[in-house]
Design a protein around this motif. Sequence first.
Motif, PDB file in Angstrom:
ATOM      1  N   ILE A 265       0.849  -1.192   0.000  1.00 54.01           N
ATOM      2  CA  ILE A 265       0.000   0.000   0.000  1.00 54.01           C
ATOM      3  C   ILE A 265       0.887   1.245   0.000  1.00 54.01           C
ATOM      4  O   ILE A 265       2.021   1.210   0.466  1.00 54.01           O
ATOM      5  CB  ILE A 265      -0.965   0.050   1.208  1.00 54.01           C
ATOM      6  CG1 ILE A 265      -0.197   0.033   2.526  1.00 54.01           C
ATOM      7  CG2 ILE A 265      -1.986  -1.076   1.131  1.00 54.01           C
ATOM      8  CD1 ILE A 265      -1.066   0.291   3.760  1.00 54.01           C
ATOM      9  N   LEU A 266       0.354   2.323  -0.551  1.00 56.08           N
ATOM     10  CA  LEU A 266       0.975   3.636  -0.466  1.00 56.08           C
ATOM     11  C   LEU A 266       0.043   4.522   0.342  1.00 56.08           C
ATOM     12  O   LEU A 266      -1.171   4.536   0.106  1.00 56.08           O
ATOM     13  CB  LEU A 266       1.173   4.256  -1.846  1.00 56.08           C
ATOM     14  CG  LEU A 266       2.136   3.578  -2.796  1.00 56.08           C
ATOM     15  CD1 LEU A 266       2.187   4.341  -4.126  1.00 56.08           C
ATOM     16  CD2 LEU A 266       3.521   3.449  -2.193  1.00 56.08           C
ATOM     17  N   VAL A 267       0.617   5.246   1.291  1.00 53.34           N
ATOM     18  CA  VAL A 267      -0.192   6.099   2.153  1.00 53.34           C
ATOM     19  C   VAL A 267       0.676   7.241   2.682  1.00 53.34           C
ATOM     20  O   VAL A 267       1.896   7.091   2.778  1.00 53.34           O
ATOM     21  CB  VAL A 267      -0.816   5.268   3.307  1.00 53.34           C
ATOM     22  CG1 VAL A 267       0.246   4.691   4.210  1.00 53.34           C
ATOM     23  CG2 VAL A 267      -1.843   6.044   4.082  1.00 53.34           C
ATOM     24  N   ARG A 268       0.050   8.343   3.000  1.00 50.10           N
ATOM     25  CA  ARG A 268       0.737   9.458   3.637  1.00 50.10           C
ATOM     26  C   ARG A 268       0.511   9.360   5.144  1.00 50.10           C
ATOM     27  O   ARG A 268      -0.597   9.109   5.585  1.00 50.10           O
ATOM     28  CB  ARG A 268       0.167  10.793   3.161  1.00 50.10           C
ATOM     29  CG  ARG A 268       0.405  11.059   1.719  1.00 50.10           C
ATOM     30  CD  ARG A 268      -0.200  12.412   1.315  1.00 50.10           C
ATOM     31  NE  ARG A 268      -0.305  12.481  -0.119  1.00 50.10           N
ATOM     32  CZ  ARG A 268       0.719  12.646  -0.947  1.00 50.10           C
ATOM     33  NH1 ARG A 268       1.932  12.768  -0.465  1.00 50.10           N
ATOM     34  NH2 ARG A 268       0.534  12.694  -2.246  1.00 50.10           N
ATOM     35  N   GLY A 269       1.572   9.604   5.913  1.00 56.99           N
ATOM     36  CA  GLY A 269       1.423   9.616   7.363  1.00 56.99           C
ATOM     37  C   GLY A 269       0.482  10.718   7.821  1.00 56.99           C
ATOM     38  O   GLY A 269      -0.317  10.524   8.724  1.00 56.99           O
ATOM     39  N   ARG A 270       0.575  11.860   7.164  1.00 64.61           N
ATOM     40  CA  ARG A 270      -0.285  13.020   7.440  1.00 64.61           C
ATOM     41  C   ARG A 270      -0.453  13.782   6.129  1.00 64.61           C
ATOM     42  O   ARG A 270       0.374  13.670   5.235  1.00 64.61           O
ATOM     43  CB  ARG A 270       0.370  13.935   8.466  1.00 64.61           C
ATOM     44  CG  ARG A 270       0.657  13.256   9.783  1.00 64.61           C
ATOM     45  CD  ARG A 270       1.020  14.263  10.782  1.00 64.61           C
ATOM     46  NE  ARG A 270      -0.260  14.624  11.399  1.00 64.61           N
ATOM     47  CZ  ARG A 270      -0.366  15.048  12.626  1.00 64.61           C
ATOM     48  NH1 ARG A 270       0.686  15.205  13.356  1.00 64.61           N
ATOM     49  NH2 ARG A 270      -1.532  15.345  13.133  1.00 64.61           N
ATOM     50  N   PRO A 271      -1.510  14.575   6.029  1.00 59.25           N
ATOM     51  CA  PRO A 271      -1.671  15.394   4.810  1.00 59.25           C
ATOM     52  C   PRO A 271      -0.432  16.259   4.574  1.00 59.25           C
ATOM     53  O   PRO A 271       0.136  16.839   5.498  1.00 59.25           O
ATOM     54  CB  PRO A 271      -2.897  16.258   5.130  1.00 59.25           C
ATOM     55  CG  PRO A 271      -3.662  15.457   6.138  1.00 59.25           C
ATOM     56  CD  PRO A 271      -2.615  14.752   6.970  1.00 59.25           C
ATOM     57  N   GLY A 272       0.010  16.284   3.324  1.00 57.37           N
ATOM     58  CA  GLY A 272       1.177  17.069   2.955  1.00 57.37           C
ATOM     59  C   GLY A 272       2.502  16.330   3.109  1.00 57.37           C
ATOM     60  O   GLY A 272       3.521  16.817   2.637  1.00 57.37           O
ATOM     61  N   TRP A 273       2.513  15.202   3.778  1.00 54.58           N
ATOM     62  CA  TRP A 273       3.732  14.409   3.935  1.00 54.58           C
ATOM     63  C   TRP A 273       3.956  13.579   2.684  1.00 54.58           C
ATOM     64  O   TRP A 273       3.030  13.326   1.905  1.00 54.58           O
ATOM     65  CB  TRP A 273       3.622  13.494   5.141  1.00 54.58           C
ATOM     66  CG  TRP A 273       3.770  14.198   6.465  1.00 54.58           C
ATOM     67  CD1 TRP A 273       3.725  15.538   6.710  1.00 54.58           C
ATOM     68  CD2 TRP A 273       3.970  13.566   7.722  1.00 54.58           C
ATOM     69  NE1 TRP A 273       3.886  15.779   8.044  1.00 54.58           N
ATOM     70  CE2 TRP A 273       4.037  14.597   8.689  1.00 54.58           C
ATOM     71  CE3 TRP A 273       4.090  12.255   8.129  1.00 54.58           C
ATOM     72  CZ2 TRP A 273       4.227  14.327  10.035  1.00 54.58           C
ATOM     73  CZ3 TRP A 273       4.283  11.992   9.473  1.00 54.58           C
ATOM     74  CH2 TRP A 273       4.356  13.018  10.412  1.00 54.58           C
ATOM     75  N   PRO A 274       5.181  13.092   2.468  1.00 51.10           N
ATOM     76  CA  PRO A 274       5.433  12.263   1.282  1.00 51.10           C
ATOM     77  C   PRO A 274       4.733  10.904   1.385  1.00 51.10           C
ATOM     78  O   PRO A 274       4.371  10.458   2.483  1.00 51.10           O
ATOM     79  CB  PRO A 274       6.957  12.084   1.295  1.00 51.10           C
ATOM     80  CG  PRO A 274       7.389  12.399   2.680  1.00 51.10           C
ATOM     81  CD  PRO A 274       6.374  13.326   3.267  1.00 51.10           C
ATOM     82  N   LEU A 275       4.573  10.285   0.243  1.00 51.31           N
ATOM     83  CA  LEU A 275       4.036   8.926   0.213  1.00 51.31           C
ATOM     84  C   LEU A 275       5.033   7.959   0.831  1.00 51.31           C
ATOM     85  O   LEU A 275       6.250   8.108   0.652  1.00 51.31           O
ATOM     86  CB  LEU A 275       3.784   8.481  -1.229  1.00 51.31           C
ATOM     87  CG  LEU A 275       2.566   9.037  -1.931  1.00 51.31           C
ATOM     88  CD1 LEU A 275       2.575   8.583  -3.399  1.00 51.31           C
ATOM     89  CD2 LEU A 275       1.285   8.602  -1.249  1.00 51.31           C
ATOM     90  N   HIS A 276       4.522   6.956   1.519  1.00 57.75           N
ATOM     91  CA  HIS A 276       5.329   5.866   2.052  1.00 57.75           C
ATOM     92  C   HIS A 276       4.705   4.557   1.605  1.00 57.75           C
ATOM     93  O   HIS A 276       3.493   4.440   1.488  1.00 57.75           O
ATOM     94  CB  HIS A 276       5.379   5.899   3.587  1.00 57.75           C
ATOM     95  CG  HIS A 276       6.270   6.947   4.124  1.00 57.75           C
ATOM     96  ND1 HIS A 276       7.592   6.729   4.410  1.00 57.75           N
ATOM     97  CD2 HIS A 276       6.036   8.248   4.409  1.00 57.75           C
ATOM     98  CE1 HIS A 276       8.135   7.841   4.860  1.00 57.75           C
ATOM     99  NE2 HIS A 276       7.211   8.781   4.865  1.00 57.75           N
TER     100      HIS A 276
END
Length: 164
Positions: free
Chosen positions: A48-59
Amino acid sequence: MGGLNVTLRRRELRYFPAGELVEADEPIAGFDEPEDRLLADHPRLRRILVRGRPGWPLHRYYLHWSDGADLAALDARVASGAATEEDFAGAVVGEPLGIVHAACGAEFRVVALDVVLPLFADSTDRSRHHGFQTKCPVCGEQLPGGVLEFITPQGVRVRGSGDR
């Protein structure tokens, strides 16, 4: 961007079914494409790809099941838009990292339990009931907790460790 949209606990993420290569329109923090290809068809993992918080890079993270869930059926449900949070009931979140087994000095790349990304309300309970890798594939001794899968199960002997 590749993958399929999924929402878990109001968090948008991109889900990659078995065999589908991870692609994104922006950089993915810490992404290792050759390593990802090794795990693209893993029978107990989905990427999965997800951001830790809005505006953070994809992880990139992994969803891991140890309960024998039919992930091909899950892939189909996600692709059709019919998947719900209940379809992810047996999953925990993992992330790739390197470890050194203290008993023998073998180095491994593993997918380890991630306790930071709050995808599931019952993450702590899930981790208590989840199956983990418990033995080092090099020496057979006990591993520290949290190893979901080996990316490099053969291990790499660290020069000098354990040698007299």
